[in-house]
Scaffold this motif. Structure first.
Motif, PDB file in Angstrom:
ATOM      1  N   GLN A  48      -3.478  16.326  -2.908  1.00  0.00           N
ATOM      2  CA  GLN A  48      -3.981  15.710  -1.678  1.00  0.00           C
ATOM      3  C   GLN A  48      -3.641  16.560  -0.462  1.00  0.00           C
ATOM      4  OE1 GLN A  48      -3.366  11.479  -1.301  1.00  0.00           O
ATOM      5  NE2 GLN A  48      -3.275  11.570   0.935  1.00  0.00           N
ATOM      6  N   VAL A  49      -4.638  16.773   0.394  1.00  0.00           N
ATOM      7  CA  VAL A  49      -4.446  17.548   1.618  1.00  0.00           C
ATOM      8  C   VAL A  49      -3.834  16.646   2.680  1.00  0.00           C
ATOM      9  CG1 VAL A  49      -5.595  18.821   3.455  1.00  0.00           C
ATOM     10  CG2 VAL A  49      -6.339  19.115   1.084  1.00  0.00           C
ATOM     11  N   LEU A  50      -2.695  17.058   3.224  1.00  0.00           N
ATOM     12  CA  LEU A  50      -1.993  16.268   4.233  1.00  0.00           C
ATOM     13  C   LEU A  50      -2.212  16.814   5.635  1.00  0.00           C
ATOM     14  CD1 LEU A  50       1.405  15.756   2.348  1.00  0.00           C
ATOM     15  CD2 LEU A  50      -0.701  14.395   2.220  1.00  0.00           C
ATOM     16  N   ALA A  51      -2.519  18.083   5.743  1.00  0.00           N
ATOM     17  CA  ALA A  51      -2.807  18.705   7.042  1.00  0.00           C
ATOM     18  C   ALA A  51      -3.610  19.965   6.783  1.00  0.00           C
ATOM     19  CB  ALA A  51      -1.513  19.047   7.789  1.00  0.00           C
ATOM     20  N   GLU A  52      -4.511  20.290   7.686  1.00  0.00           N
ATOM     21  CA  GLU A  52      -5.312  21.493   7.471  1.00  0.00           C
ATOM     22  C   GLU A  52      -5.994  21.954   8.756  1.00  0.00           C
ATOM     23  OE1 GLU A  52      -8.845  22.090   7.310  1.00  0.00           O
ATOM     24  OE2 GLU A  52      -9.451  20.085   7.965  1.00  0.00           O
ATOM     25  N   MET A 249       9.447  14.907  -4.510  1.00  0.00           N
ATOM     26  CA  MET A 249       8.224  15.382  -3.873  1.00  0.00           C
ATOM     27  C   MET A 249       8.233  16.907  -3.775  1.00  0.00           C
ATOM     28  SD  MET A 249       6.681  14.117  -0.204  1.00  0.00           S
ATOM     29  CE  MET A 249       4.909  14.053   0.055  1.00  0.00           C
ATOM     30  N   ARG A 250       7.103  17.545  -4.082  1.00  0.00           N
ATOM     31  CA  ARG A 250       6.926  18.972  -3.874  1.00  0.00           C
ATOM     32  C   ARG A 250       5.673  19.185  -3.056  1.00  0.00           C
ATOM     33  NH1 ARG A 250       8.301  23.963  -5.644  1.00  0.00           N
ATOM     34  NH2 ARG A 250       9.643  23.249  -7.358  1.00  0.00           N
ATOM     35  N   LEU A 251       5.797  19.987  -2.018  1.00  0.00           N
ATOM     36  CA  LEU A 251       4.669  20.326  -1.155  1.00  0.00           C
ATOM     37  C   LEU A 251       4.415  21.825  -1.199  1.00  0.00           C
ATOM     38  CD1 LEU A 251       5.485  18.174   2.017  1.00  0.00           C
ATOM     39  CD2 LEU A 251       3.976  17.583   0.116  1.00  0.00           C
ATOM     40  N   ILE A 252       3.171  22.203  -0.963  1.00  0.00           N
ATOM     41  CA  ILE A 252       2.783  23.603  -0.844  1.00  0.00           C
ATOM     42  C   ILE A 252       2.081  23.786   0.494  1.00  0.00           C
ATOM     43  CG2 ILE A 252       1.369  25.476  -1.775  1.00  0.00           C
ATOM     44  CD1 ILE A 252       1.643  24.176  -4.531  1.00  0.00           C
ATOM     45  N   ALA A 253       2.573  24.728   1.278  1.00  0.00           N
ATOM     46  CA  ALA A 253       1.964  25.066   2.565  1.00  0.00           C
ATOM     47  C   ALA A 253       1.444  26.495   2.503  1.00  0.00           C
ATOM     48  CB  ALA A 253       2.975  24.929   3.702  1.00  0.00           C
ATOM     49  N   PHE A 276       7.106  15.988   4.492  1.00  0.00           N
ATOM     50  CA  PHE A 276       8.267  15.283   3.962  1.00  0.00           C
ATOM     51  C   PHE A 276       8.664  14.091   4.837  1.00  0.00           C
ATOM     52  CE2 PHE A 276       9.406  19.534   1.935  1.00  0.00           C
ATOM     53  CZ  PHE A 276       9.020  19.128   0.671  1.00  0.00           C
ATOM     54  N   ARG A 277       8.400  14.182   6.127  1.00  0.00           N
ATOM     55  CA  ARG A 277       8.781  13.100   7.041  1.00  0.00           C
ATOM     56  C   ARG A 277       7.878  11.893   6.909  1.00  0.00           C
ATOM     57  NH1 ARG A 277       9.240   9.215   9.285  1.00  0.00           N
ATOM     58  NH2 ARG A 277       9.985   8.707  11.391  1.00  0.00           N
ATOM     59  N   PHE A 278       6.584  12.099   6.694  1.00  0.00           N
ATOM     60  CA  PHE A 278       5.648  10.982   6.803  1.00  0.00           C
ATOM     61  C   PHE A 278       4.959  10.589   5.497  1.00  0.00           C
ATOM     62  CE2 PHE A 278       5.819  12.734  11.147  1.00  0.00           C
ATOM     63  CZ  PHE A 278       6.258  11.590  11.809  1.00  0.00           C
ATOM     64  N   PHE A 279       5.267  11.268   4.380  1.00  0.00           N
ATOM     65  CA  PHE A 279       4.604  10.937   3.123  1.00  0.00           C
ATOM     66  C   PHE A 279       5.609  10.870   1.975  1.00  0.00           C
ATOM     67  CE2 PHE A 279       1.358  12.789   5.802  1.00  0.00           C
ATOM     68  CZ  PHE A 279       0.267  11.956   5.584  1.00  0.00           C
ATOM     69  N   ASP A 280       5.204  10.172   0.936  1.00  0.00           N
ATOM     70  CA  ASP A 280       5.971  10.071  -0.311  1.00  0.00           C
ATOM     71  C   ASP A 280       5.047  10.383  -1.477  1.00  0.00           C
ATOM     72  OD1 ASP A 280       8.660   9.375   0.210  1.00  0.00           O
ATOM     73  OD2 ASP A 280       8.067   7.315   0.685  1.00  0.00           O
ATOM     74  N   THR A 281       5.605  10.973  -2.533  1.00  0.00           N
ATOM     75  CA  THR A 281       4.911  11.071  -3.803  1.00  0.00           C
ATOM     76  C   THR A 281       5.526  10.040  -4.736  1.00  0.00           C
ATOM     77  OG1 THR A 281       4.607  13.451  -3.511  1.00  0.00           O
ATOM     78  CG2 THR A 281       4.248  12.575  -5.716  1.00  0.00           C
ATOM     79  N   PRO A 317       1.480   7.293   2.522  1.00  0.00           N
ATOM     80  CA  PRO A 317       2.303   7.300   3.723  1.00  0.00           C
ATOM     81  C   PRO A 317       3.669   6.690   3.426  1.00  0.00           C
ATOM     82  CG  PRO A 317       0.086   6.560   4.238  1.00  0.00           C
ATOM     83  CD  PRO A 317       0.174   6.649   2.738  1.00  0.00           C
ATOM     84  N   ARG A 318       4.704   7.268   3.988  1.00  0.00           N
ATOM     85  CA  ARG A 318       6.061   6.799   3.708  1.00  0.00           C
ATOM     86  C   ARG A 318       6.170   5.312   4.043  1.00  0.00           C
ATOM     87  NH1 ARG A 318      11.204   9.219   2.892  1.00  0.00           N
ATOM     88  NH2 ARG A 318      10.065  11.153   2.598  1.00  0.00           N
ATOM     89  N   GLY A 319       6.631   4.525   3.094  1.00  0.00           N
ATOM     90  CA  GLY A 319       6.743   3.081   3.263  1.00  0.00           C
ATOM     91  C   GLY A 319       5.666   2.314   2.532  1.00  0.00           C
ATOM     92  N   ASP A 320       4.548   2.973   2.207  1.00  0.00           N
ATOM     93  CA  ASP A 320       3.457   2.274   1.530  1.00  0.00           C
ATOM     94  C   ASP A 320       3.713   2.062   0.047  1.00  0.00           C
ATOM     95  OD1 ASP A 320       1.993   1.845   3.770  1.00  0.00           O
ATOM     96  OD2 ASP A 320       0.285   3.106   3.207  1.00  0.00           O
ATOM     97  N   ALA A 321       4.708   2.729  -0.506  1.00  0.00           N
ATOM     98  CA  ALA A 321       5.010   2.529  -1.924  1.00  0.00           C
ATOM     99  C   ALA A 321       5.378   1.080  -2.203  1.00  0.00           C
ATOM    100  CB  ALA A 321       6.137   3.458  -2.357  1.00  0.00           C
ATOM    101  N   ASP A 322       6.003   0.421  -1.228  1.00  0.00           N
ATOM    102  CA  ASP A 322       6.390  -0.978  -1.394  1.00  0.00           C
ATOM    103  C   ASP A 322       5.193  -1.924  -1.345  1.00  0.00           C
ATOM    104  OD1 ASP A 322       9.059  -0.306  -1.632  1.00  0.00           O
ATOM    105  OD2 ASP A 322       9.445  -0.509   0.513  1.00  0.00           O
ATOM    106  N   LYS A 323       4.040  -1.415  -0.930  1.00  0.00           N
ATOM    107  CA  LYS A 323       2.844  -2.245  -0.846  1.00  0.00           C
ATOM    108  C   LYS A 323       1.891  -2.020  -2.015  1.00  0.00           C
ATOM    109  CE  LYS A 323       2.916  -1.420   4.170  1.00  0.00           C
ATOM    110  NZ  LYS A 323       2.092  -0.935   5.301  1.00  0.00           N
ATOM    111  N   LEU A 324       2.284  -1.148  -2.915  1.00  0.00           N
ATOM    112  CA  LEU A 324       1.373  -0.730  -3.979  1.00  0.00           C
ATOM    113  C   LEU A 324       1.126  -1.857  -4.974  1.00  0.00           C
ATOM    114  CD1 LEU A 324      -0.212   1.729  -5.040  1.00  0.00           C
ATOM    115  CD2 LEU A 324       1.806   2.308  -6.404  1.00  0.00           C
TER     116      LEU A 324
END
Length: 388
Positions: A48-52, A249-253, A276-281, A317-324
């Motif tokens: 998933q693309v988080l910024a571009e 979590m692993r990100l690639i920039a 890392f601040r605003f998303f979770d895997t 988004p960080r925090g949405d895992a609890d809403k899954l």
């Protein structure tokens, strides 16, 4: 009868597979606007693309080309066609003196160098001489190796990438995109973990000369960067592909066309920090998990365990895992025979009633057709069930 069954099944699964908690609004700020010709930030596990910025724009990859050089050679090692212990005879074309104003590992013509040493020279020292030596040894010639590079680019779905050499020095027809390079980074980490470990090495000494990895973020203690590659030519500017982890979590920039070495590091760090601040895997379901069990008619067994074929990963988004919420939906009433791995429905993952992913629900085992007596009994049970 079928409609009644599906309605009951869907309701039952929604009530038992849901793991939703009290939800509060999740606010994710827009990604930062950064100074580079193009960049992208992706989640390694989901893509998933988080910024571009200009993520699909064709740009000069410079030494990021060597990521593909390492990947192709690594696949040849994996296939058993070459080994890392092989002694590579250095040709005049691969001689370090052919690259007077560019990065090299200082190999000398006529010497034999272990392929593993050339790998380190390629990855840690960004040696253009090592690139040619590897290409000639693996494919017989530099041009044949370039053909292999382009074939692998096609296999990996790098639709906006073309190679003309194995090192990345400016060449007409050489191009890639931030997103394609990020996908290549995914492939290296996924397919060649032994090779990927070399990308975290901060220095390498060959021929009495110690050179340091140009990826300065490897030495940044504020984040866990473990690769990947830098690049620079006058036409391309300063580029960098970076991967880092935080927890699970692993990100690639990937940053292309920055104004300086410090700038490419700064942009890369800002992208990784944002992710890392605003998303979770999260991985709500594994391939070996039993998602639910269901009644099967006319079979040699009455219950069938169901799950998914592969581990499920979601970028939220960080925090949405609890809403899954996970909801199981069946394609049909299940009647034997059913093959192992056969699709029987879907697992739908939702956050705040919005679908974020749907995956096939498959049989975890085979159920064969039952005996004649068993089928007659089940026929009457189905009839009665439909009446109820």
């Amino acid at each position: 009868m079928m409609r009644n069954f599906l309605r009951r099944a869907t309701l039952w699964c929604t009530l038992t597979v849901t793991f939703c908690a009290y939800s509060t609004p999740t606010i994710v700020p827009d990604p930062p606007a950064l100074a580079a010709k193009g960049y992208v930030l992706i989640d390694y596990n989901t893509g998933q693309v988080l910024a571009e910025k200009n993520a699909n724009t064709k740009l000069n990859p410079a030494s990021l080309t060597k990521l593909m050089t390492a990947y192709v050679a690594g696949q040849e090692v994996k296939a058993g066609n070459v080994t890392l212990n092989d002694q590579v005879l250095i040709s005049k074309k691969a001689w370090a003196k052919n690259f007077p104003d560019s990065s090299k590992m200082f190999i000398e013509v006529g010497t034999k160098v272990p392929l593993m040493d050339l790998y380190r020279g390629l990855i840690v020292q960004s040696g253009n001489d090592a690139s040619v030596a590897i290409a000639e040894y693996v494919a017989g010639s530099e041009s044949a190796f370039v053909n292999m590079m382009n074939s692998w680019a096609e296999k990996l779905g790098l639709e906006n990438t073309a190679y003309t050499n194995p090192h990345g020095l400016d060449s007409r027809g050489l191009y890639s995109t931030p997103l394609d390079i990020a996908k290549l980074g995914q492939a290296i980490i996924r397919d060649l973990p032994d090779i990927y470990s070399l990308y975290s090495e901060t220095s390498y000494t060959y021929n009495g000369i110690t050179q340091y990895n140009r990826n300065g973020l490897l030495r940044d203690r504020s984040m866990n960067v473990d690769g990947m590659k830098t690049g620079y030519t006058r036409k391309a500017g300063y580029s960098m592909a970076t991967s880092a982890t935080f927890g699970n979590m692993r990100l690639i920039a990937v940053v292309m066309g920055a104004e300086s070495a410090k700038s490419r590091e700064s942009v890369s760090k800002q992208l990784l920090s944002y992710g890392f601040r605003f998303f979770d895997t999260v991985s709500p379901t594994k391939a070996n998990d039993v998602v639910t069990s269901v009644r099967v008619w006319m079979g040699d067994k009455d219950q069938l365990s169901l799950g998914v074929s592969d581990d499920i990963y979601l970028t939220l988004p960080r925090g949405d895992a609890d809403k899954l919420v996970a909801q199981v939906e069946f394609d049909r009433e299940l009647v034997a025979p059913i093959a192992k791995g056969e699709k029987v429905g879907s697992v739908v993952y939702k956050v705040d009633d919005e679908t974020v992913l749907a995956k096939d629900l498959v049989a975890k085992s085979e159920i064969k057709q039952g005996s004649i007596i068993k089928r007659i009994i089940d026929w009457f049970k189905r009839l009665i069930s439909g009446w109820l």
